[in-house]
Design an enzyme around this catalytic site. Structure first.
Site, PDB file in Angstrom:
ATOM      1  N   ASP A   8      26.408  35.021 -21.200  1.00  9.99           N
ATOM      2  CA  ASP A   8      27.302  35.966 -21.878  1.00  9.99           C
ATOM      3  C   ASP A   8      28.380  35.288 -22.722  1.00  9.99           C
ATOM      4  OD1 ASP A   8      28.660  34.886 -19.748  1.00  9.99           O
ATOM      5  OD2 ASP A   8      29.207  36.762 -18.793  1.00  9.99           O
ATOM      6  N   HIS A   9      28.643  34.014 -22.477  1.00 17.73           N
ATOM      7  CA  HIS A   9      29.737  33.341 -23.196  1.00 17.73           C
ATOM      8  C   HIS A   9      29.250  32.714 -24.507  1.00 17.73           C
ATOM      9  CE1 HIS A   9      31.925  33.788 -19.454  1.00 17.73           C
ATOM     10  NE2 HIS A   9      32.969  33.136 -19.920  1.00 17.73           N
TER      11      HIS A   9
ATOM     12  N   ASP B 299      33.519  31.552 -12.507  1.00 16.92           N
ATOM     13  CA  ASP B 299      34.321  32.182 -13.543  1.00 16.92           C
ATOM     14  C   ASP B 299      35.522  32.822 -12.856  1.00 16.92           C
ATOM     15  OD1 ASP B 299      33.917  33.254 -16.610  1.00 16.92           O
ATOM     16  OD2 ASP B 299      35.185  34.517 -15.360  1.00 16.92           O
TER      17      ASP B 299
ATOM     18  N   ARG C 279      43.526  37.554 -21.472  1.00 13.85           N
ATOM     19  CA  ARG C 279      44.252  36.297 -21.724  1.00 13.85           C
ATOM     20  C   ARG C 279      44.657  36.211 -23.184  1.00 13.85           C
ATOM     21  NH1 ARG C 279      40.413  32.659 -17.816  1.00 13.85           N
ATOM     22  NH2 ARG C 279      41.588  33.274 -15.974  1.00 13.85           N
TER      23      ARG C 279
ATOM     24  N   SER D 264      41.359  29.705 -16.460  1.00 18.37           N
ATOM     25  CA  SER D 264      39.923  29.691 -16.203  1.00 18.37           C
ATOM     26  C   SER D 264      39.532  28.818 -15.007  1.00 18.37           C
ATOM     27  CB  SER D 264      39.247  29.173 -17.469  1.00 18.37           C
ATOM     28  OG  SER D 264      38.147  28.388 -17.174  1.00 18.37           O
TER      29      SER D 264
ATOM     30  N   ARG E  83      37.029  26.801 -15.250  1.00 21.87           N
ATOM     31  CA  ARG E  83      36.165  25.755 -15.805  1.00 21.87           C
ATOM     32  C   ARG E  83      36.462  24.398 -15.162  1.00 21.87           C
ATOM     33  NH1 ARG E  83      39.029  26.808 -21.581  1.00 21.87           N
ATOM     34  NH2 ARG E  83      38.357  28.852 -20.925  1.00 21.87           N
TER      35      ARG E  83
HETATM   36  C1  MIC Z   1      37.657  32.422 -19.490  1.00 20.69           C
HETATM   37  O1  MIC Z   1      37.889  33.619 -19.517  1.00 20.69           O
HETATM   38  O2  MIC Z   1      38.506  31.549 -19.723  1.00 20.69           O
HETATM   39  C2  MIC Z   1      36.272  31.978 -19.102  1.00 20.69           C
HETATM   40  C3  MIC Z   1      35.661  31.395 -20.296  1.00 20.69           C
HETATM   41  O3  MIC Z   1      35.493  33.077 -18.719  1.00 20.69           O
HETATM   42  C4  MIC Z   1      36.394  30.997 -17.960  1.00 20.69           C
HETATM   43  C5  MIC Z   1      35.195  30.266 -17.628  1.00 20.69           C
HETATM   44  C6  MIC Z   1      34.886  29.172 -18.583  1.00 20.69           C
HETATM   45  O4  MIC Z   1      35.764  28.417 -18.970  1.00 20.69           O
HETATM   46  O5  MIC Z   1      33.713  29.042 -18.869  1.00 20.69           O
HETATM   47  C7  MIC Z   1      36.967  31.548 -16.675  1.00 20.69           C
HETATM   48  O6  MIC Z   1      37.762  32.442 -16.717  1.00 20.69           O
HETATM   49  O7  MIC Z   1      36.703  30.999 -15.601  1.00 20.69           O
HETATM   50 FE1  SF4 Z   2      34.146  36.447 -20.671  1.00 16.98          FE
HETATM   51 FE2  SF4 Z   2      36.152  35.148 -19.458  1.00 16.98          FE
HETATM   52 FE3  SF4 Z   2      36.621  36.842 -21.466  1.00 16.98          FE
HETATM   53 FE4  SF4 Z   2      35.831  37.787 -19.162  1.00 16.98          FE
HETATM   54  S1  SF4 Z   2      37.726  36.690 -19.566  1.00 16.98           S
HETATM   55  S2  SF4 Z   2      35.058  38.396 -21.170  1.00 16.98           S
HETATM   56  S3  SF4 Z   2      34.409  36.206 -18.473  1.00 16.98           S
HETATM   57  S4  SF4 Z   2      35.492  34.914 -21.583  1.00 16.98           S
END
Ligand code: MIC
Ligand code: SF4
Length: 641
Positions: A64-65, A119, A379, A533, A535
């Protein structure tokens, strides 16, 4: 003494440890999820463990990313994920099938079960009464292999909702209000349970909006009871048999209780560049808007989209505004199409994007230079949208649409017409976007592209270390600062050497070269270091660049676990005032590391001035052994549990 709902689920899944807040507990994990941006690493780690098939009740790999395919990289990663999932017993949710948290809520979440996901927004499942945690990829890999998930036993907070939401005031406004009250570090070390008479009218998707944004509070997770709303949602999804009623005992004790009066709540908005920078929407009514985005795992349910369509029906968006709509799943999109609501969206001038994270993670749709972007996301960290000077505000879908129509930030309570919409009692169930794995004992081939590079190796700790402070940063550093995402970099999530060129780019573009040259390095941080995140790249990449120790005033939960898993020693200043004099470029010496770790304090000496200070090393014996082994992977390979 009675138990909270979270304590009940923890005690039913306890493998080791005692449930006193602050001590370590090991939990049995029923379900796991991964997404593609963190998943490639998680499955590479899983493969090195040599386990033939996942041992959870259910594991799902989502894509999905990284859905923009501007070169071979993402497509190769999708193929890797599909083949590795098929081989090891993991279901595969195809690109286009939807955002992991939305699809998991619709199709797989079960009240009372434990879920970890690579995630940070995995707590979305708390909207269904699951105990769901965001975790680093390596922790998810271990859980897929049947291993326990270790957390610090959290404190219990309760938020009581009283009254009922007024017209055009929403669950998102509740999320923003609690962020205003508690701040981005207010939930650290706690599970937030939602209750009070006001929850009775909140549907599961609305509850999921709230538990989703518990991640922004730094909370370990958030949870709602499983009640009539939960039953209704599961039945609508054709999964009524997954329902179990769950609630806290009436005499359960909480460490903190907060009450929010819904009758008084107004539409709220988080201003740039932090989700807790919250004010009432009505105070910003003269701000001109360039872009509006509706979607993300926070606000992309059918209910949200039907409301958006109803507000847009028969109207056109302001000429200066670009509006994007990303439905959270194929189920949502297809039901919008069936009932005609999709046409109302399109006729308004909105741009329809894929059912994916999209703009939320900077995968396209970046705002114009200095542009004001209103997003229903969770975010708004500096630069996350892909435009360095973009001004991102977080709002509800209602505020988003009201503003798209006028071209200015607009309180949706001022939009005149009454809009009506009806969420159907039965959802359209079509799981063809989720592929089942091959049968046990298969000899399926795992296909890897050239973008997948070797996993970086961390070094075990010796008893003595001298290293240079390669970077000193301030408070609330996010993982988006440490390891940025976005369309240009995300395709390289399985290529740590390439990614390393962008580490801390937002703070200091010279960082990667300096860190490499220094050899062993130290990063100094302020409070809440590593928020955001899950990550693990925000730990693996600094490790690859030679960072051995991070000394901060305090850490975010998932990040500190990722540092330990990567073999980086996290220390907190015993006296926060020492943060002020330690300087970038200085060399620090750590002596007697092994013995000091065991007693919880390390004396650190500045080579040049001879001045010393104390770093607190709040680690369990298992965590010490992980660090001494050079990270969780080495530790597990050496037979550690
Ligand atoms: C995000 O919202 O920052 C992400 C991308 O979903 C991350 C995961 C990632 O860095 O791949 C998260 O929230 O864990
Ligand atoms: Fe995707 Fe992270 Fe954004 Fe949720 S917050 S939509 S998991 S990138």
């Amino acid at each position: 003494m009675g138990k909270t709902l979270a304590q009940k689920i923890i005690s039913a899944h306890l493998v080791d440890g005692d449930m006193t807040p602050g001590s370590q507990v090991a939990l049995r994990i029923d379900q796991t999820l991964t997404q593609d941006a963190t998943g490639t690493m998680a499955y590479l780690e899983f493969e090195t463990m040599g386990i033939p098939r996942v041992r959870t009740e259910l594991s799902v790999a989502y894509v999905d990313h990284n859905t923009l395919q501007c070169g071979f990289e993402n497509a190769d990663d999708h193929r890797y994920l599909q083949t590795v999932a098929a081989k090891y017993g993991v279901r595969f949710s195809r690109p286009g099938n939807g955002i992991c948290h939305q699809v998991h809520l619709e199709r797989f979440g079960i009240p009372g079960k434990t879920l970890i996901g690579s995630d940070s927004h995995t707590p979305t499942g708390g909207g269904l009464g699951m105990l769901a945690f965001g975790a680093g990829g390596l922790d998810v890999a271990v859980a897929m292999g049947g291993g326990a998930y270790y957390i610090t036993m959290p404190k219990m907070y309760k938020v009581n909702l009283v009254g009922s939401l007024q017209k055009n005031v929403t669950a998102k406004d509740i999320s923003l209000e609690i962020l205003r009250i508690l701040s981005v570090k207010g939930g650290v070390g706690a599970i937030i349970e939602w209750g009070g008479e006001g929850i009775a009218n909140l549907t599961v998707p609305q509850r999921a909006t709230i538990t989703n944004m518990g991640a922004e509070l730094g909370a370990t997770t958030s949870i709602f009871p499983s009640d009539g709303q939960t039953k209704k949602f599961l039945e609508a999804q054709g999964r009524g048999n997954a329902f179990v009623p769950l609630e806290s005992d009436p005499d359960a004790l909480y460490d903190l209780e907060i009450t929010i009066d819904l009758d008084e709540l107004k539409p709220m908005i988080a201003c740039p560049h932090s989700p807790d920078n919250v004010v009432a929407v009505e105070t910003l009514s003269d701000v001109k808007v360039d872009q509006v985005c509706v979607g993300s795992c926070t606000n992309s349910s059918l209910q949200d989209m039907l409301k958006v369509a109803a507000m847009l029906k028969g109207r056109t968006i302001a000429p200066g505004v670009s509006l994007s709509i990303s439905p959270g799943s194929r189920q949502v999109l297809s039901m919008l199409a069936d009932c005609g609501a999709l046409n109302d969206i399109l006729a308004s001038g909105a741009r329809l994007l894929e059912c994916a994270c999209g703009p939320c993670i900077g995968m396209g749709f970046s705002p114009n230079s200095g542009g004001v972007s209103l997003r229903t996301f969770n975010r708004n960290f500096l630069g996350r949208s892909g435009t360095r000077d973009g001004q991102v505000y977080l709002v509800s879908p209602e505020t988003a649409v009201a503003s798209a129509l006028t071209g200015f930030i607009t309180d949706p309570r001022t939009v005149e017409a009454d809009v009506t919409y009806q969420v159907p009692a039965q959802f359209k169930v079509d799981d063809s976007g989720v592929l089942m794995p091959l049968p046990e004992g298969n000899d399926g081939e795992v296909l890897r592209g050239p973008n997948i590079k070797e996993f970086p190796k961390s070094k075990p700790f010796a008893d003595h270390l001298t290293a240079e402070i390669v970077l000193k940063v301030g408070d609330n550093i996010t993982t988006d600062h440490i390891m940025p995402a976005g369309a240009k970099i995300l395709p390289y999530r399985s290529n740590i050497p390439y990614l390393s060129n962008f580490c801390f780019e937002v703070c200091d573009p010279e960082f990667p070269a300096r860190a490499k040259q220094a050899g062993d390095g130290i990063v100094i941080g302020g409070t809440n270091y590593g928020q955001g995140s899950s990550r693990e790249h925000a730990a693996l990449v600094p490790m690859y660049l030679g960072v051995r120790v991070v000394i901060a005033k305090s850490f975010a939960r998932i990040h500190v676990a990722n540092l330990i898993n990567a073999g980086i020693l996290p220390l907190t200043f015993k006296n926060p005032a020492d943060y002020d004099w330690v300087a970038q470029g200085a060399k620090l010496t750590f002596a007697d590391i092994r013995a000091s770790m065991a007693c919880g304090e390390l004396v650190i000496t500045d080579e040049e001035s001879g001045r010393s200070f104390v770093g607190i090393c709040d680690l369990t014996e298992r965590q010490q052994n992980i660090l001494l082994a050079g990270g969780l992977l080495n530790y597990t390979k050496n037979g550690g549990q």
